[in-house]
Write an enzyme that holds these catalytic residues in place. Structure first.
Site, PDB file in Angstrom:
ATOM      1  N   LYS A   1       0.693  -1.213   0.054  1.00 25.14           N
ATOM      2  CA  LYS A   1      -0.005   0.128   0.049  1.00 25.14           C
ATOM      3  C   LYS A   1       0.780   1.261  -0.049  1.00 25.14           C
ATOM      4  O   LYS A   1       0.413   2.346  -0.799  1.00 25.14           O
ATOM      5  CB  LYS A   1      -0.868   0.061   1.329  1.00 25.14           C
ATOM      6  N   THR A   2       1.982   1.245   0.826  1.00 28.59           N
ATOM      7  CA  THR A   2       3.003   2.427   0.673  1.00 28.59           C
ATOM      8  C   THR A   2       3.293   2.725  -0.575  1.00 28.59           C
ATOM      9  O   THR A   2       3.250   3.859  -1.172  1.00 28.59           O
ATOM     10  CB  THR A   2       4.058   2.419   1.705  1.00 28.59           C
TER      11      THR A   2
ATOM     12  N   ASP B   1      -3.271   7.324   4.589  1.00 26.75           N
ATOM     13  CA  ASP B   1      -2.824   6.122   5.197  1.00 26.75           C
ATOM     14  C   ASP B   1      -3.563   5.532   6.407  1.00 26.75           C
ATOM     15  O   ASP B   1      -3.908   6.245   6.960  1.00 26.75           O
ATOM     16  CB  ASP B   1      -1.158   6.265   5.274  1.00 26.75           C
ATOM     17  N   GLU B   2      -3.598   4.176   6.263  1.00 22.52           N
ATOM     18  CA  GLU B   2      -4.226   3.682   7.623  1.00 22.52           C
ATOM     19  C   GLU B   2      -5.523   4.301   7.852  1.00 22.52           C
ATOM     20  O   GLU B   2      -5.833   4.530   8.892  1.00 22.52           O
ATOM     21  CB  GLU B   2      -3.422   3.655   8.644  1.00 22.52           C
TER      22      GLU B   2
ATOM     23  N   GLN C   1      -6.999  -4.530  10.074  1.00 27.32           N
ATOM     24  CA  GLN C   1      -5.872  -4.066  10.901  1.00 27.32           C
ATOM     25  C   GLN C   1      -6.263  -2.850  11.728  1.00 27.32           C
ATOM     26  O   GLN C   1      -5.661  -1.887  12.188  1.00 27.32           O
ATOM     27  CB  GLN C   1      -4.664  -3.852   9.899  1.00 27.32           C
TER      28      GLN C   1
ATOM     29  N   ARG D   1       3.247  -9.454  10.582  1.00 30.81           N
ATOM     30  CA  ARG D   1       4.712  -8.753  10.511  1.00 30.81           C
ATOM     31  C   ARG D   1       5.696  -9.656  10.207  1.00 30.81           C
ATOM     32  O   ARG D   1       6.866  -9.270   9.562  1.00 30.81           O
ATOM     33  CB  ARG D   1       5.043  -8.205  11.713  1.00 30.81           C
TER      34      ARG D   1
END
Length: 659
Positions: free
Chosen positions: A27-28, A211-212, A242, A591
């Site tokens: 996504k980044t 973002d997020e 998330q 992670r």
DNA sequence: GTGGTGCAATTTTTT
DNA sequence: ATTGCACCAC
């Protein structure tokens, strides 16, 4: 480089876009590439693009990555910051419209706490205080003004909190100060009510990337909505699986609100994971399948299967820590791991203690993120409060903090008396110390101390007019006698050196900032930079909470304390908020790139008492075929799992085949 | 106004 | 069990 879904997400600019991006789905990259696309293909001025994150670290990383895709001029013109930093920038420009004077202060959490405490009924217990603070913050997070909060109050508790909110806000106003929540709420209020201001900012920020996104609260959502307007220059990237911040007001419902507010919303799912091995991903998918979903999503990976997920069963937290430290130490040679390829995650900071001890004993270098923040150090806060007071003489909280630092023989009695006098004169504490009439009403010793203090501030203020921010900070540190007192009051040379080092670091930070900015503005920015994401952890094993791990990845991940009452935490269990705890576990699992190790301790300390633990239910929700349980009795387990038996056989065969 | 003693709260997570 | 803070004696 990008897959078709990612590419579509980058190129889609004409209507609002929601990218449902699974863990590790790049996504980044989408956000950074899209920024470059907007600038290079859509010819949008970089200065009109804002990328909004939730943490300063995420903002810094994003800026770094965009910097590799666009010219340095464009990179400098971009806005890449947190919601709160954007709100601060907004208010620094629009302070007059928000009834703030230039140089207003930003109260940190502890400033807010003391103010609440002061206003609440005397003797209120900490948990009551915390409840009020939470309700006030929740009202603000819903974008409510004190009057609106009062009208919306549904219970006696909410009513009490709303009444307190009103007083609290009135006090903030007299201090010319805002708190964290105001950094969102006040800009929102302005944008929603002032058409000219709204239009100006819509022109100023033509495209927003968030973002997020699942972590936004109501106020943040409305802020996005009013800024993006009908044009809808907006890309939101998030993952409902998330969402781990509902406890502080994040509203994952915002994901569905987008489609209602912009019927032309485009939704793109990113389901290919580029991070984890197949087995790890399978475990993550199996776990999260236990949660209800409104957006079905199935992550897949082309990575190799990977080793089984180990579950370490331990006697107690110390035993657990020792096992983890021992394995971490061997990973380095076994997998050619660097220390910073390894992360140890846990639900609450409390768990870090035994881990630290064990790692130190095993001589494994480690870095604790998040815990003791640079800015929470007393000496740093003190200097920042001097700067706050210099820029904002009304900041009584800052005044109270530094008036007796270093010692000027001004104690609680004097502060109390001064407070009464200032209140009756309707002026700030600092102004009160300037009045002879006030000083005459105090004992000579206190009056002298106060006079000396206000003279010192006058001197510093006149110096500040022709000095850079960095020079001013150095002057404050030296001229206040702060260092002398620190040296005298800290007998332990190690502690002294550390504190002096912190002050140096603070001065360095100001030196590194742009020349033009005032010390006060910089101090306000610094107040937002609350976490220790400043210093580079270097090559060391990373210890952090599961929350802090979001957005990061590591080859080797340990999740410690997988116990009922710890990983679904006790509080969450009581309130039946299991889903968010499961997502937390999900975040932790995803992670890991190569190897995941989960552990639980059969006994642990609870308020000093030793209690028996049950393994986390989340362990039972994982596909058991992918787990390798290593019990308290290693001999007995060795043969029980197929994987170990196989590797055992392989080793024997290798030995037989050898020389 | 400062430096001690005893009691109570602590274990979510953070801008 | 540790730690912060409220209250009390100099």
């Amino acid at each position: 480089m990008l897959n078709p879904q990612q590419q579509t997400a980058v190129e889609h600019c004409d209507t609002p876009l929601l990218v449902l991006a699974g863990a590790g789905s790049g996504k980044t990259s989408v956000i950074t590439q899209k920024i470059a696309w907007l600038i290079q293909r859509r010819k949008l001025a970089a200065g009109k693009i804002a990328a909004i994150t939730f943490t300063n670290k995420a903002a810094r990383e994003m800026r770094e990555r965009v910097g590799k895709l666009v010219t340095s001029e464009d990179a400098a013109a971009l806005t890449v910051c947190t919601f709160h930093a954007l709100g601060l920038k907004f208010l620094q420009i629009e302070h007059a419209r928000a009834d703030l004077r230039r140089g207003f202060s930003v109260f940190d959490a502890s400033d807010s706490d003391s103010l609440i405490k002061e206003l609440a009924p005397k003797g209120a217990k900490p948990d009551v205080l915390a409840g009020i603070r939470h309700l006030v913050s929740a009202a603000k997070g819903n974008g409510l003004s004190p009057a609106e909060a009062l009208a919306a109050a549904r219970s006696p508790k909410e009513l009490e909190a709303a009444a307190l909110y009103e007083m609290y806000q009135a006090r903030l106003a007299t201090f010319n100060a805002v708190d964290f929540d105001d950094l969102i709420r006040l800009p929102l209020q302005l944008l929603e009510t002032d058409d000219a201001c709204r239009d100006a900012w819509r022109e100023r920020l033509r495209y927003l990337l968030v973002d997020e996104y699942q972590d936004t609260n109501d106020a943040q959502y409305r802020l996005l909505k009013v800024l993006a307007g009908e044009r809808g220059g907006l890309t939101c990237v998030g993952d409902d699986d998330q969402s781990i911040y509902a406890w502080r007001g994040a509203n994952p419902e915002n994901i569905d609100r987008l489609g209602r507010d912009w019927p032309n919303l485009r939704v793109i799912k990113l389901e290919q994971n580029y991070r984890c091995g197949k087995r790890i991903l399978r475990a993550a998918n199996a776990l999260i399948a236990h949660n209800p979903h409104s957006h079905e999503k199935k992550l897949w990976s082309e990575h190799p299967e990977g080793a089984p997920i180990r579950v370490l069963e331990c006697k107690d937290a110390d035993h657990e820590a020792e096992k983890i430290a021992a394995i971490a130490a061997t990973l380095a040679e076994k997998y050619k791991a660097r220390w910073n390829d390894i992360a140890i995650l846990y639900r609450n900071n409390f768990k870090a203690r035994p881990l630290e001890k064990a790692l130190r004993l095993a001589r494994v270098p480690y870095h604790l993120s998040g815990a003791l923040s640079f800015l929470d150090r007393d000496e740093v806060k003190d200097i920042l409060c001097y700067l706050r007071l210099l820029t904002n003489p009304s900041d009584d909280a800052a005044f109270l903090r530094v008036v007796n630092k270093p010692r000027r023989e001004i104690g609680d009695t004097t502060k109390e008396k001064l407070g009464q006098l200032a209140q009756s004169k309707h002026c700030s504490l600092l102004e009160a110390t300037r009045s002879d009439a006030v000083l005459r009403q105090l004992p000579a010793r206190a009056a002298n101390g106060l006079a000396a203090f206000s003279e010192l501030l006058d001197e510093l203020r006149s110096a500040s007019l022709h000095e850079s921010a960095a020079e001013l900070v150095e002057r404050v540190i030296r001229r206040t006698g702060y260092v002398a007192q620190l040296v005298a009051a800290t007998p332990d040379p190690a502690v002294r050196e550390r504190k002096l080092g912190n002050l140096n670091e603070l001065a360095d930070w100001f030196r590194a900032m742009q020349k033009g900015a005032s010390a006060g503005d910089l101090a306000a920015q610094l107040a937002l930079l609350s976490h220790a994401d400043r210093d580079d952890p270097g090559n060391a094993v990373r210890l952090m909470t599961l929350h802090a791990a979001k957005g990061l990845e590591f080859r080797f991940v340990f999740i410690a304390g997988c116990e009922e009452g710890a990983l679904p935490s006790e509080g969450a269990l009581d309130e039946g908020r299991l889903d968010e705890e499961r997502r937390l576990m999900y975040v932790g699992i995803t992670r890991a790139k190569e190897l995941l190790t989960l552990s639980w301790a059969a006994k642990s300390r609870h308020y000093g008492e030793i209690v028996a633990n049950q393994p986390s239910r989340f362990l039972a929700e994982l596909p058991q075929a992918d787990l390798h349980w290593q019990g308290k009795d290693p001999e007995a387990d060795q043969a029980t799992t197929r994987e170990t038996a196989q590797s055992h056989m392989a080793r024997i065969r290798a030995m037989l085949a050898g020389p």
